[in-house]
Design a protein around this motif. Structure first.
Motif, PDB file in Angstrom:
ATOM      1  N   LYS A 191       0.848  -1.195   0.000  1.00  9.70           N
ATOM      2  CA  LYS A 191       0.000   0.000   0.000  1.00  9.70           C
ATOM      3  C   LYS A 191       0.883   1.245   0.000  1.00  9.70           C
ATOM      4  O   LYS A 191       2.008   1.227   0.521  1.00  9.70           O
ATOM      5  CB  LYS A 191      -0.904   0.000   1.242  1.00  9.70           C
ATOM      6  CG  LYS A 191      -1.794  -1.233   1.340  1.00  9.70           C
ATOM      7  CD  LYS A 191      -2.700  -1.206   2.555  1.00  9.70           C
ATOM      8  CE  LYS A 191      -1.971  -1.491   3.864  1.00  9.70           C
ATOM      9  NZ  LYS A 191      -1.479  -2.884   3.945  1.00  9.70           N
ATOM     10  N   SER A 222      -7.848   0.982   0.260  1.00 11.26           N
ATOM     11  CA  SER A 222      -7.949   0.633   1.680  1.00 11.26           C
ATOM     12  C   SER A 222      -8.627   1.783   2.403  1.00 11.26           C
ATOM     13  O   SER A 222      -8.296   2.956   2.157  1.00 11.26           O
ATOM     14  CB  SER A 222      -6.545   0.380   2.255  1.00 11.26           C
ATOM     15  OG  SER A 222      -6.601   0.048   3.629  1.00 11.26           O
ATOM     16  N   GLN A 262      -9.571  -2.714   1.757  1.00 15.00           N
ATOM     17  CA  GLN A 262      -9.122  -3.201   3.062  1.00 15.00           C
ATOM     18  C   GLN A 262      -9.701  -2.291   4.148  1.00 15.00           C
ATOM     19  O   GLN A 262      -9.479  -1.077   4.138  1.00 15.00           O
ATOM     20  CB  GLN A 262      -7.591  -3.216   3.126  1.00 15.00           C
ATOM     21  CG  GLN A 262      -7.053  -3.998   4.309  1.00 15.00           C
ATOM     22  CD  GLN A 262      -5.539  -4.152   4.255  1.00 15.00           C
ATOM     23  OE1 GLN A 262      -4.833  -3.503   5.025  1.00 15.00           O
ATOM     24  NE2 GLN A 262      -5.035  -4.993   3.356  1.00 15.00           N
TER      25      GLN A 262
END
Length: 302
Positions: free
Chosen positions: A77, A144, A166
């Motif tokens: 990420k 996310s 996420q």
């Protein structure tokens, strides 16, 4: 399970590597090999974990292990910087170059945008994703901690499928469920805090990855064996005994039971605990057990 609309297949449990920064190379090797033995093939990173050291230690451990790069899914990420968020094209591209260098790999299977950037220019994100895809540096993309509206905005520009979102989710952190169960009620549970992200993900073929599956609040602590939460621990123990597994295993099985096909991201660096938790993949709770645990966590049904 499949990850979103991609052809990637993986176990319903992934290993989050944030704490790998505290390991040495041999310890990382053991964690990687233990995870693979337990059926775990997706390893979740972020460029901010240990300021990049978690990725470096993982790469060192993987290099010494018997696990092959092509047999696992590497996910990382980017977008969080020191005191601000940054989804600029330049930052995304430079972040991926740094991630690849630290992980000692030519490509990422999945790249996620870490937290929403209020100053996001979706055209820049789209251009960055296009370059990363065409260069072979990133094969799949996701987000996310993003609301449905953020995802829809990105989709207006990004041509690649967004396969993952996420999100924080655990037996003691259930905003994604509460409002739906308490629709049109005069209680605090009826307040929608998540913009309907769970059904949105199901409707749009996105896999929800649950981070901090043993935490309560905003990473305030672990609820397993926490004396502040006797009811949920008692309920977990009763169900765990019936399946001959641990309470932690049941806490993960509770997440996996949801028909959305949620993937739980565990963060343990203890090989024995990884093995124990992975048994959740073989436990399917009944509706009665699932709801009894939800209620024991302090939730009322209308």
């Amino acid at each position: 399970m499949k990850l979103g609309s991609s052809g990637l297949e993986t176990a319903p449990i992934a290993l989050g590597c944030m704490r790998m920064k505290d390991l040495d190379k041999q310890e990382a090797l053991r964690v990687i090999e233990t995870s693979k033995e337990a059926g775990i093939t997706l390893f979740d990173h972020a460029d901010i974990y240990g300021a990049g050291s978690s990725e470096e230690i993982f790469a060192a451990g993987l290099k010494e292990s018997a696990v092959k790069r092509e047999d696992i899914i590497l996910q990382s990420k980017c977008g969080i910087r020191d005191g601000f968020f940054d989804f600029s094209k330049q930052h995304i591209l430079s972040s991926v170059d740094g991630i690849l260098e630290r992980l000692q790999t030519d490509y990422l299977d999945v790249l996620l945008l870490h937290r929403p950037d209020a100053l996001m220019e979706p055209e820049e994100v789209a251009d960055a994703f296009r370059q990363l895809k065409e260069s072979g540096k990133v094969r799949h993309f996701g987000v996310s901690n993003h609301q449905p509206c953020h995802i829809d905005l990105l989709k207006q520009y990004v041509k690649e499928d967004l396969i993952i979102n996420q999100l924080q989710f655990s037996l003691m952190h259930t905003p994604m469920l509460d409002a739906g169960l308490n629709l049109n009620m005069h209680n605090r549970e009826s307040v929608m805090r998540d913009a309907g992200v769970l059904p949105y993900s199901q409707l749009n073929g996105m896999t929800v990855q649950a981070w901090s599956p043993f935490q309560f609040g905003m990473i305030e602590g672990v609820f397993i064996d926490n004396p502040a939460y006797p009811d949920v621990n008692k309920a977990l123990q009763e169900v765990a005994e019936s399946y001959n597994v641990s309470k932690s295993t049941i806490a993960i099985a509770w997440i996996l039971r949801h028909p959305a096909g949620i993937q739980a991201v565990i963060g343990s660096m203890n090989p024995d605990r990884i093995h124990s938790i992975s048994e959740a993949q073989n436990v399917k709770l009944s509706r009665k057990e699932w709801y009894s645990l939800y209620r024991a966590a302090g939730n009322n049904l209308p």
